[in-house]
Design a protein around this motif. Structure first.
Motif, mmCIF file in Angstrom:
data_model
loop_
_atom_site.group_PDB
_atom_site.id
_atom_site.type_symbol
_atom_site.label_atom_id
_atom_site.label_comp_id
_atom_site.label_asym_id
_atom_site.label_seq_id
_atom_site.Cartn_x
_atom_site.Cartn_y
_atom_site.Cartn_z
ATOM 1 N N ALA A 109 5.714 46.639 25.698
ATOM 2 C CA ALA A 109 4.897 45.803 24.605
ATOM 3 C C ALA A 109 3.964 44.843 25.602
ATOM 4 N N VAL A 110 3.974 44.617 26.690
ATOM 5 C CA VAL A 110 3.033 44.073 27.588
ATOM 6 C C VAL A 110 2.052 45.000 27.864
ATOM 7 N N THR A 111 2.338 46.047 28.324
ATOM 8 C CA THR A 111 1.198 47.137 28.733
ATOM 9 C C THR A 111 0.470 47.225 27.480
ATOM 10 N N GLU A 112 0.907 47.394 26.063
ATOM 11 C CA GLU A 112 0.036 47.764 25.056
ATOM 12 C C GLU A 112 -0.799 46.496 24.724
ATOM 13 N N HIS A 113 -0.097 45.276 24.976
ATOM 14 C CA HIS A 113 -0.813 44.124 24.503
ATOM 15 C C HIS A 113 -2.108 43.991 25.545
ATOM 16 N N ASN A 114 -1.971 44.390 26.664
ATOM 17 C CA ASN A 114 -2.958 44.015 27.840
ATOM 18 C C ASN A 114 -3.955 45.280 27.294
ATOM 19 N N LYS A 115 -3.832 46.230 26.861
ATOM 20 C CA LYS A 115 -4.720 47.402 26.551
ATOM 21 C C LYS A 115 -5.787 46.921 25.251
ATOM 22 N N LYS A 116 -4.996 46.181 24.290
ATOM 23 C CA LYS A 116 -5.707 45.723 22.988
ATOM 24 C C LYS A 116 -6.344 44.375 23.113
ATOM 25 N N ALA A 117 -5.920 43.596 24.224
ATOM 26 C CA ALA A 117 -6.504 42.286 24.290
ATOM 27 C C ALA A 117 -7.269 42.142 25.746
ATOM 28 N N THR A 118 -7.444 42.929 26.350
ATOM 29 C CA THR A 118 -8.208 43.323 27.540
ATOM 30 C C THR A 118 -7.626 41.930 28.586
ATOM 31 N N GLU A 119 -6.175 41.951 28.644
ATOM 32 C CA GLU A 119 -5.697 40.827 29.404
ATOM 33 C C GLU A 119 -4.913 41.588 30.517
ATOM 34 N N ASN A 120 -4.472 40.618 31.541
ATOM 35 C CA ASN A 120 -3.788 41.376 32.724
ATOM 36 C C ASN A 120 -2.381 40.551 32.636
ATOM 37 N N LEU A 121 -1.515 40.667 31.803
ATOM 38 C CA LEU A 121 -0.430 39.979 31.774
ATOM 39 C C LEU A 121 0.642 40.926 32.792
ATOM 40 N N LYS A 122 1.552 40.294 33.543
ATOM 41 C CA LYS A 122 2.384 40.930 34.152
ATOM 42 C C LYS A 122 3.787 40.730 33.734
ATOM 43 N N PHE A 123 4.678 41.708 33.452
ATOM 44 C CA PHE A 123 5.928 41.654 32.729
ATOM 45 C C PHE A 123 6.694 41.233 33.676
ATOM 46 N N GLN A 124 7.550 40.170 33.234
ATOM 47 C CA GLN A 124 8.676 39.501 34.205
ATOM 48 C C GLN A 124 10.034 40.074 33.721
ATOM 49 N N SER A 125 10.425 39.710 32.424
ATOM 50 C CA SER A 125 11.735 40.022 32.161
ATOM 51 C C SER A 125 11.760 39.705 30.295
ATOM 52 N N VAL A 126 12.820 40.396 29.742
ATOM 53 C CA VAL A 126 12.991 40.240 28.343
ATOM 54 C C VAL A 126 14.286 39.091 28.359
ATOM 55 N N ALA A 127 13.921 37.793 27.862
ATOM 56 C CA ALA A 127 14.744 36.713 27.915
ATOM 57 C C ALA A 127 15.838 36.781 26.676
ATOM 58 N N SER A 128 15.374 37.459 25.533
ATOM 59 C CA SER A 128 16.461 37.523 24.331
ATOM 60 C C SER A 128 15.790 38.574 23.456
ATOM 61 N N GLY A 129 16.585 38.963 22.295
ATOM 62 C CA GLY A 129 15.859 39.678 21.393
ATOM 63 C C GLY A 129 16.849 40.174 20.268
ATOM 64 N N GLU A 130 16.363 40.558 19.273
ATOM 65 C CA GLU A 130 17.026 41.052 18.202
ATOM 66 C C GLU A 130 16.561 42.666 17.547
ATOM 67 N N THR A 131 17.469 43.081 17.125
ATOM 68 C CA THR A 131 17.094 44.617 16.440
ATOM 69 C C THR A 131 17.096 44.582 15.028
ATOM 70 N N GLN A 132 16.281 45.330 14.270
ATOM 71 C CA GLN A 132 16.284 45.582 12.794
ATOM 72 C C GLN A 132 16.406 47.118 12.586
#
Length: 118
Positions: free
Chosen positions: A52-75
């Motif tokens: 998710a972070v890698t794809e966001h960086n490609k689309k938004a031309t940002e350079n976020l560095k992934f740290q961790s997943v804090a929580s989540g849900e599935t559907q």
């Protein structure tokens, strides 16, 4: 014949009571609803967070560095949606983001549906 019908009725009544008891013991789950991820440390969940972070960086031309997943849900959909709260750093500052990733594992397909700061 009446005794046979009585036994059949009694057997069906007991079966219905048992089925009701089993279904009442299960937590109510909305079909197509979101379910919490029990173990966000699971390597698959962490991999989807990195994706998710890698794809966001490609689309938004940002350079976020992934740290961790804090929580989540599935559907469950035609595949699986993952709604994750991700910690990521932009330079030195760490922030949380909500990402939704749609995965069809049998097709080796992933798509970042949304990504926003929370």
């Amino acid at each position: 014949m009446a005794l046979g019908q009585y036994r059949l009725f009694l057997l069906l009544a007991v079966a219905l009571v048992l089925l009701y008891g089993v279904s009442a013991a299960q937590p109510a789950v909305l079909v197509g609803g979101w379910r919490p991820i029990e173990n966000v440390s699971d390597p698959l969940v962490q991999e989807i967070g990195k994706f998710a972070v890698t794809e966001h960086n490609k689309k938004a031309t940002e350079n976020l560095k992934f740290q961790s997943v804090a929580s989540g849900e599935t559907q469950v959909v035609a595949g699986t949606n993952y709604r994750l709260i991700i910690a990521a750093a932009d330079g030195g500052a760490s922030s949380k983001y909500e990402a939704v990733v749609w995965e069809k594992s049998w097709m080796h397909f992933r798509n970042l549906t949304s990504f926003k700061r929370v």
